[in-house]
Design a protein around this motif. Structure first.
Motif, short mmCIF file in Angstrom:
data_model
loop_
_atom_site.label_atom_id
_atom_site.label_comp_id
_atom_site.label_asym_id
_atom_site.label_seq_id
_atom_site.Cartn_x
_atom_site.Cartn_y
_atom_site.Cartn_z
N ARG A 18 0.84 -1.21 0.00
CA ARG A 18 0.00 0.00 0.00
C ARG A 18 0.87 1.25 0.00
O ARG A 18 1.76 1.40 0.80
N SER B 282 0.70 5.64 -1.33
CA SER B 282 -0.14 6.69 -1.90
C SER B 282 0.11 6.75 -3.40
O SER B 282 1.24 6.96 -3.83
N ARG C 286 -0.44 8.56 -6.91
CA ARG C 286 -0.72 9.92 -7.37
C ARG C 286 -0.74 10.06 -8.89
O ARG C 286 -0.67 11.16 -9.42
N ASN D 111 -2.53 18.38 -5.03
CA ASN D 111 -3.56 17.34 -5.18
C ASN D 111 -4.19 17.34 -6.58
O ASN D 111 -5.24 16.71 -6.77
N MET E 276 -4.97 8.80 0.49
CA MET E 276 -5.76 9.53 1.49
C MET E 276 -5.50 11.01 1.31
O MET E 276 -4.37 11.42 1.08
N GLY F 77 -6.13 14.77 3.07
CA GLY F 77 -6.58 15.58 4.20
C GLY F 77 -6.70 17.05 3.83
O GLY F 77 -7.16 17.87 4.61
N ARG G 115 7.34 2.44 -4.48
CA ARG G 115 8.40 3.23 -3.83
C ARG G 115 8.91 2.53 -2.58
O ARG G 115 8.19 1.76 -1.94
N ARG H 99 10.49 6.03 6.17
CA ARG H 99 9.93 6.07 7.52
C ARG H 99 11.03 6.31 8.54
O ARG H 99 12.20 6.00 8.29
#
Ligand SMILES: Cc1cc2nc3c(=O)[nH]c(=O)nc-3n(C[C@H](O)[C@H](O)[C@H](O)COP(=O)(O)O)c2cc1C
Length: 182
Positions: free
Chosen positions: A10, A12, A14, A71, A128, A130, A165, A169
């Motif tokens: 998982r 993100s 884009r 975004n 996600m 925000g 990718r 972290r």
């Protein structure tokens, strides 16, 4: 799929392919979100699924503007899920007040991650979001102004050449402490 592999998979997404998302896949992702845990099992959420292309484009347009346009990619995603925060049970509200915790926000985050992990399992990409204009999205989707939108999630198939990718972290030791904070 092995759970750790799924967690690594998982990411993100884009950039999206111009390809519809199968209804049964979408339903399984929504089911995973529906089954998420929540404080006092309040389930303080409604998932508004935006599939109508014209409407979806209008909602996507509310996730960026001329100046802040990171975004802009959202317009490529064929589906958007709007996570509306509902009032939790009285017991949760009392607990939240006493303990000064935002349980519904925590709950929404867990539901959104359930959704995204199931999507990854289905071969779908998600992101996600925000950063969005709440009021115009409420008006577009007939969401009462008294409610809050916790998150928007973009869903679709990643572009053909979209790469997996490496996860950036903080180091394990930096974020995990055994038996004491310091
Ligand atoms: C609450 C929340 C809000 C986010 N908002 C945005 C957003 O508005 N736009 C975006 O491109 N990514 C957004 N992200 C994605 C994060 O940037 C991303 O999860 C993080 O950089 C880690 O990367 P990964 O998801 O690829 O593992 C958001 C993630 C979370 C959890």
């Amino acid at each position: 799929m092995d759970f750790q592999d799924l967690v690594l998979l998982r990411q993100s997404v884009r950039r999206y392919r111009d390809q519809e998302v199968e209804q049964e896949k979408l339903t399984r992702c929504l089911e995973a979100a529906r089954l998420a845990p929540s404080a006092s099992n309040s389930q303080p959420w409604t998932f508004v699924v935006v599939t109508d292309t014209g409407l979806k484009d209008k909602v996507a347009r509310q996730t960026y503007d001329k100046v802040v346009n990171f975004n802009k990619f959202v317009g490529e995603a064929p589906v958007l899920i709007v996570f509306v925060i509902e009032k939790p049970k009285v017991i949760t509200r009392v607990g939240a007040f006493i303990k000064n915790k935002e349980y519904p926000l925590i709950d929404i985050g867990i539901a959104a991650e359930h959704f995204c992990l199931q999507a990854a399992e289905e071969g779908l990409g998600t992101c996600m979001l925000g950063w969005f204009n709440e009021k115009p999205i409420q008006s577009l989707l007939n969401i009462p102004e008294s409610k809050t939108i916790g998150m928007v999630v973009a869903v679709g198939y990643a572009a053909e050449d979209y790469k997996q990718r490496h996860k950036t972290r903080k180091a394990f030791k930096e974020v995990v402490k055994f038996n004491a904070y310091k």
